[in-house]
Design a protein around this motif. Structure first.
Motif: not given
Length: 317
Positions: A105, A107, A111, A115, A134, A138, A143-144, A193, A200
């Motif tokens: 992803n 993003h 990150l 998120r 970032t 996935m 988004d972790t 992460q 968030y």
């Protein structure tokens, strides 16, 4: 290397263009369904769909990616890699498990900060000085996944979410270009992460757009910048919605006199000066109810503001 590319807004377009320019095989582009737009509710395709069709690429627009038929459609494409950029739906494990190189992803934040679905807008609204992009593997969470690469992008004082979207979309495409070879060769190493550092950025709601005049002038200006040029921040004047499209913070930190937050303390060719909970905010571009956005000075030529007029944060009772 067969790639399925997923995205929806203009943020995703530069990344797709880069993949085409670099000669990657795009098996299909997946985007959100066409949606009604504007007051006339005209059915409008997402920007990424228009870009994909211009390249002659097949386009899929599943309503829900979690449905079995949606998963099957992706599996039939036999992708080696899935790349997403602001797609707007969380991919189920059944889709994440399809490509042999996984799903990555692009993003629009650094990150684990921000998120979620509105990282660009909220980074401005929170007064951040720097953001970035970032690229991550996935995972099932929001988004972790493990991070692969990052690039920082400064947030200038005059940036809005519109200008920052453009900057980050270009930065993301370039970062993706530099990162893909390592993913393909197997040299890319995912960096977990740190959960304790996660913040968030949920999708924006109507309440996020409402101006609270009890906040500081700088906080409200960041809110206006973060919501421009899309929805816009709003308040109430004479029981009608009044949007603020652009504003500034004059050098004078506080207005003279004892004014309640929301009180209009001056209105002239420079704009509309409003007392906040801390400092004065100068409204320079506004949008009264039922009208197009305009310079505040132009609106004042025909507007009649009563002495002591004020904006209200709450809706009419």
């Amino acid at each position: 290397m067969r790639i399925v590319f997923m995205g929806t807004p203009t943020f995703a377009v530069p990344s797709l263009a880069m993949l085409m320019e670099q000669g990657y095989e795009i098996a299909a582009v997946v985007t959100q369904p066409d949606r009604p737009q504007g007051r006339k509710k005209v059915l409008t395709p997402p920007p990424l769909k228009e870009a994909a069709l211009s390249y002659g690429l097949p386009v899929l627009q599943p309503e829900r990616m979690r449905r079995p038929e949606s998963v099957e459609a992706i599996a039939e494409l036999k992708p080696d890699l899935i790349v997403t950029a602001a797609y707007g739906q969380i991919l189920p494990k059944a889709v994440l498990d399809i490509p042999r190189y996984g799903c990555i992803n692009v993003h629009g934040s650094l990150l684990p900060k921000y998120r979620g679905g509105a990282p660009i807008q909220r980074s401005i609204m929170e007064g951040e000085a720097v953001t970035g992009v970032t690229i991550m593997y996935m995972a099932e969470g929001l988004d972790t996944g493990d991070m692969i690469s990052k690039v920082e992008v400064p947030i200038e004082d005059d940036d809005t979410s519109g200008t920052l979207f453009q900057k980050l979309s270009l930065a993301g495409a370039e970062l993706l270009k530099d990162t893909l070879p390592a993913i393909i060769s197997g040299e890319a190493k995912g960096i977990p992460q740190v959960e304790e550092e996660a913040t968030y950025a949920p999708n924006l709601t109507r309440e996020d757009e409402r101006i609270d005049w009890g906040r500081s002038a700088h906080a409200i200006r960041n809110q206006v910048r973060g919501l421009s040029p899309m929805a816009g921040a709003f308040t109430y004047l004479n029981d009608e919605v009044f949007k603020v499209r652009a504003c500034s913070c004059p050098d004078e930190e506080r207005a003279s006199g004892d004014y309640a937050p929301g009180t209009i303390i001056a209105a002239d060719k420079n704009g509309i000066a409003v007392q906040t909970g801390d400092g004065t905010l100068l409204l320079t571009e506004i949008q009264p109810a039922g009208k197009k956005a305009m310079q505040a000075a132009d609106w004042l030529k025909g507007a009649r503001l009563e002495p002591g007029a004020s904006f209200r944060s709450g809706s009419p009772q």
